[in-house]
Design a protein around this motif. Structure first.
Motif, PDB file in Angstrom:
ATOM      1  N   MET A   1      -3.164 -21.467  12.589  1.00 19.86           N
ATOM      2  CA  MET A   1      -2.804 -20.534  11.420  1.00 19.86           C
ATOM      3  C   MET A   1      -1.424 -19.800  11.755  1.00 19.86           C
ATOM      4  SD  MET A   1      -4.877 -20.961   8.970  1.00 19.86           S
ATOM      5  CE  MET A   1      -4.656 -19.606   8.192  1.00 19.86           C
ATOM      6  N   GLY A   2      -1.051 -19.651  13.093  1.00 17.39           N
ATOM      7  CA  GLY A   2      -0.023 -18.760  13.323  1.00 17.39           C
ATOM      8  C   GLY A   2      -0.269 -17.352  13.282  1.00 17.39           C
ATOM      9  N   TRP A   3       0.617 -16.514  13.745  1.00 21.21           N
ATOM     10  CA  TRP A   3       0.659 -15.030  13.558  1.00 21.21           C
ATOM     11  C   TRP A   3       0.845 -14.790  12.086  1.00 21.21           C
ATOM     12  CZ3 TRP A   3      -1.241 -11.948  17.577  1.00 21.21           C
ATOM     13  CH2 TRP A   3      -0.888 -12.271  18.875  1.00 21.21           C
ATOM     14  N   GLN A   4      -0.115 -13.815  11.547  1.00 22.02           N
ATOM     15  CA  GLN A   4       0.020 -13.110  10.424  1.00 22.02           C
ATOM     16  C   GLN A   4       0.116 -11.832  10.474  1.00 22.02           C
ATOM     17  OE1 GLN A   4      -0.138 -15.477   7.645  1.00 22.02           O
ATOM     18  NE2 GLN A   4      -0.313 -16.882   9.389  1.00 22.02           N
ATOM     19  N   ALA A   5       1.146 -11.291   9.981  1.00 17.79           N
ATOM     20  CA  ALA A   5       1.560  -9.674  10.067  1.00 17.79           C
ATOM     21  C   ALA A   5       2.164  -9.070   8.807  1.00 17.79           C
ATOM     22  CB  ALA A   5       2.557  -9.354  11.193  1.00 17.79           C
ATOM     23  N   LYS A   6       1.563  -7.968   8.701  1.00 23.58           N
ATOM     24  CA  LYS A   6       2.048  -7.152   7.394  1.00 23.58           C
ATOM     25  C   LYS A   6       2.234  -5.765   7.886  1.00 23.58           C
ATOM     26  CE  LYS A   6      -1.098  -9.716   4.175  1.00 23.58           C
ATOM     27  NZ  LYS A   6      -2.175  -9.495   3.441  1.00 23.58           N
ATOM     28  N   LEU A   7       3.549  -5.046   7.278  1.00 22.89           N
ATOM     29  CA  LEU A   7       3.726  -3.671   7.291  1.00 22.89           C
ATOM     30  C   LEU A   7       3.990  -3.222   5.898  1.00 22.89           C
ATOM     31  CD1 LEU A   7       4.399  -1.159   9.202  1.00 22.89           C
ATOM     32  CD2 LEU A   7       6.801  -2.411   9.548  1.00 22.89           C
ATOM     33  N   SER A   8       3.616  -2.140   5.620  1.00 20.69           N
ATOM     34  CA  SER A   8       3.985  -1.437   4.410  1.00 20.69           C
ATOM     35  C   SER A   8       4.500  -0.062   4.842  1.00 20.69           C
ATOM     36  CB  SER A   8       2.716  -1.182   3.459  1.00 20.69           C
ATOM     37  OG  SER A   8       3.141  -0.584   2.361  1.00 20.69           O
ATOM     38  N   ILE A   9       5.722   0.263   4.246  1.00 22.37           N
ATOM     39  CA  ILE A   9       6.122   1.851   4.701  1.00 22.37           C
ATOM     40  C   ILE A   9       6.431   2.491   3.295  1.00 22.37           C
ATOM     41  CG2 ILE A   9       7.674   3.057   5.741  1.00 22.37           C
ATOM     42  CD1 ILE A   9       8.628   0.355   7.315  1.00 22.37           C
ATOM     43  N   ASP A  10       6.034   3.719   3.323  1.00 22.63           N
ATOM     44  CA  ASP A  10       6.108   4.402   1.951  1.00 22.63           C
ATOM     45  C   ASP A  10       6.756   5.772   2.203  1.00 22.63           C
ATOM     46  OD1 ASP A  10       5.002   4.876  -1.169  1.00 22.63           O
ATOM     47  OD2 ASP A  10       5.049   6.950   0.125  1.00 22.63           O
TER      48      ASP A  10
END
Length: 276
Positions: A1-10
């Protein structure tokens, strides 16, 4: 599946102070917010601990700038797309600029290793009175190490919603694109710098933005490989080809610094992380 990464900046403005709040999932985050030029401009460095993407990896970055917020976002090093056995490595960036906000999107270069299967997508959504300075710099292979971009492909998608869309596919077998004078002409690095507003610039402002960039292009060693254009009164583009990343980065950095000094009356100082 590989690396899954999420980043949200407000980003929001509280008592005259631009504040960043973020949520992350997987190996992608920001460290401490920095304020080298005062409370009104928030500097953030995106950190991806694996330091590169292989087939199946996905990075999702979302930036939301609330009214009057000003953010400068960069990286400590290149984004590396490594050799893949067939799966695609992808990075998706979506930035939304609300009324009166400003974004400086300034990641260091993307490196497309030979054999990579890469997809890099960046989208900006701009309110009518928001402003954007952003660049994208892509290098094919590792020229310093004598490693050409001999196989694989790099797909690019750059967009300002409703204003500008550029999509391209660079395949290592496409000799005409890579070596023709109408293509990359043998250069391994290409860069684009954008100045954009959500509403049309006045004629005087548009000519100032263009003139500042053209003057620096004409004074630079890459004068024959760089150009400035304005396909819309809301947008100015600087494009450059070079043999090495350092040459393209030097020219685009000079133009960005002059733009922020002359257009925004902000210090012409690069993020300190670039010199480390």
């Amino acid at each position: 599946m590989g690396w899954q990464a999420k980043l949200s900046i407000d980003y929001s403005v509280e008592d005259g102070h631009c504040v960043a709040r973020h949520v992350h999932d997987g190996p992608l985050r920001i460290l401490k917010s920095l304020y080298p030029e005062g409370d009104k401009v928030c500097h953030n460095i995106l950190v991806h601990p694996p330091s590169g993407l292989v087939g199946g990896d996905e990075l999702h970055i979302a930036l939301n700038l609330q009214p009057q917020a000003h953010a400068l976002v960069t990286t400590p090093g290149a984004t590396r797309f490594y050799h893949s056995d067939g799966q695609t490595a992808s990075q998706y960036v979506n930035a939304t600029l609300d009324s009166g906000s400003r974004l400086e999107w300034l990641p260091l270069e993307a490196l497309a290793y030979s054999g990579c299967q890469a997809h890099n997508q960046v989208k900006f959504h701009m309110a009518a009175d928001s402003q954007l300075m952003a660049w994208d710099i892509t290098a094919l292979g590792l020229p310093h190490a004598g490693q050409a971009f001999a196989s694989g492909q790099y797909q690019q998608h750059l967009e300002i919603e409703g204003l500008w869309l550029e999509r391209g596919l660079i395949h290592a077998s496409d000799h005409r694109l890579l070596h023709s004078p109408l293509g990359l002409n043998g250069h391994s690095c290409q860069g684009t710098l954008v100045f954009a507003q959500g509403q049309p610039m006045s004629d005087d402002q548009l000519q100032q933005v263009i003139a500042l960039a053209r003057k620096l292009c004409e004074q630079h060693a890459l004068v024959l490989q760089a150009g400035v254009s304005s396909p819309d009164p809301r947008l100015v583009l600087v494009r450059v080809l070079s043999a090495q990343v350092e040459q393209a980065m030097d020219l685009l950095r000079r133009i960005w610094l002059v733009w922020r000094s002359e257009l925004w009356q902000l210090p012409a100082v690069s993020p300190r992380i670039w010199a480390m």
